[in-house]
Design an enzyme around this catalytic site. Sequence first.
Site, short mmCIF file in Angstrom:
data_model
loop_
_atom_site.label_atom_id
_atom_site.label_comp_id
_atom_site.label_asym_id
_atom_site.label_seq_id
_atom_site.Cartn_x
_atom_site.Cartn_y
_atom_site.Cartn_z
N VAL A 99 -3.34 -1.83 -1.98
CA VAL A 99 -3.74 -1.03 -0.86
C VAL A 99 -4.24 -1.90 0.34
O VAL A 99 -4.89 -2.85 -0.28
CB VAL A 99 -4.98 -0.18 -1.59
CG1 VAL A 99 -5.42 0.71 -0.07
CG2 VAL A 99 -4.52 0.94 -2.43
N CYS A 100 -3.91 -1.56 1.33
CA CYS A 100 -4.47 -2.60 2.54
C CYS A 100 -4.05 -3.78 2.38
O CYS A 100 -2.87 -4.12 1.99
CB CYS A 100 -6.20 -2.28 2.53
SG CYS A 100 -6.93 -2.49 3.96
N THR A 101 -5.07 -4.99 2.77
CA THR A 101 -4.78 -6.30 2.67
C THR A 101 -4.44 -6.58 0.96
O THR A 101 -4.26 -7.77 1.06
CB THR A 101 -5.82 -6.89 3.41
OG1 THR A 101 -7.32 -6.71 3.00
CG2 THR A 101 -5.56 -6.87 4.82
#
Lengths: 214, 214
Positions: A99-101
């Site tokens: 998820v995300c970075t």
Amino acid sequence: MQIAVLLFDRFTSLDAVGPYELLARVPGAETVFVAHEPGPVRNDQGSLALVADRALTEVTAPDIVLVPGGPGAREAMRDETVLSWLRAADATSTWTTSVCTGSLVLAGAGLLEGRRATSHWLALEELVPLGAEPTGERVVFDGKYVTAAGVSSGIDMALHLLGRIGGDELAQTVQLLTEYDPQPPYDAGSPDKAPARIVDRWRRGAERVLSQES
Amino acid sequence: MQIAVLLFDRFTSLDAVGPYELLARVPGAETVFVAHEPGPVRNDQGSLALVADRALTEVTAPDIVLVPGGPGAREAMRDETVLSWLRAADATSTWTTSVCTGSLVLAGAGLLEGRRATSHWLALEELVPLGAEPTGERVVFDGKYVTAAGVSSGIDMALHLLGRIGGDELAQTVQLLTEYDPQPPYDAGSPDKAPARIVDRWRRGAERVLSQES
């Protein structure tokens, strides 16, 4: 089925807990938070600590690996202990996810080479030098590699995964029990939709941060 | 501004962490997880522990109180230490809020008497004997009392609150940074939308649980 959620200093809490909340409801699944050492791991705000119940060395063959993002992802993606663990876990995983970075950490481990992937909208272009092909989609499947965009997108990713793992009825049941019927009072959740001045301000801020780091 | 998130055994993690993730981004806000005693508090699944950094006695006048739900809410709503703390915190709070069955705890403290409120769809009717008026809305404002429906609805509640606290631009900024642009692959997030057989199965299950408890 074992689901391992990686924790590292300065992770973003909802990146981990959003998909955790849904995936932990798979019947018979064991979910475990893992980190260098067992114990509390602080988030990016510093005001939240989630407990890692196991050390990386204790979790060697999870079926699902989930890597959250956060400011700490930039250290995690250069942490050889973390990267070696990810490569080993990935060798036998059914799904390797972020998820995300968190996708920068997967890419840092060499796992997204030549693959389509996503990340937080402010970090998308950082996937390129790491060998991945960024897309603007919210959830990206490329083989067993599943990446989600910023923070809250992990909840959508988890629903997609639940459908693949247990079928539509399991996914719908979990959506109903978590009452995931989103009704945000604003429509500013992506750079295409938010007011341009807000997007521009953060893009400029991100550029400043990146140029200071490099 | 101080935001206090109450933790108790067997809370539902996303109830707490969803709104936390958004509210913690209010500039200058201090967010603190509180419980009977400082230390790890286990969630309803048993596989997640969030650290309470402060004891109830150490947090006496938060500006915002947030009460998550979960199976443990049924003990929390009869726990006099928790209820006394809630009443005292509410006496000076700007906003007193809950997610999911956290509203049963607020109602157990007598704070929702005669007020419109919501809860998890399976627990809505339990508000009635506690003096509140249940509604089917996802987020309900009644004065300074703000209740959200099941689990994931706390994210929507937080966006509403951000708008009230800091204005639309703050709320839109946080929505953009958490990339809250929901795209669930199913439309089963409420009892009106999910397949009827799934809703019926859980309603019958809930009735069984309630009759066993009483």
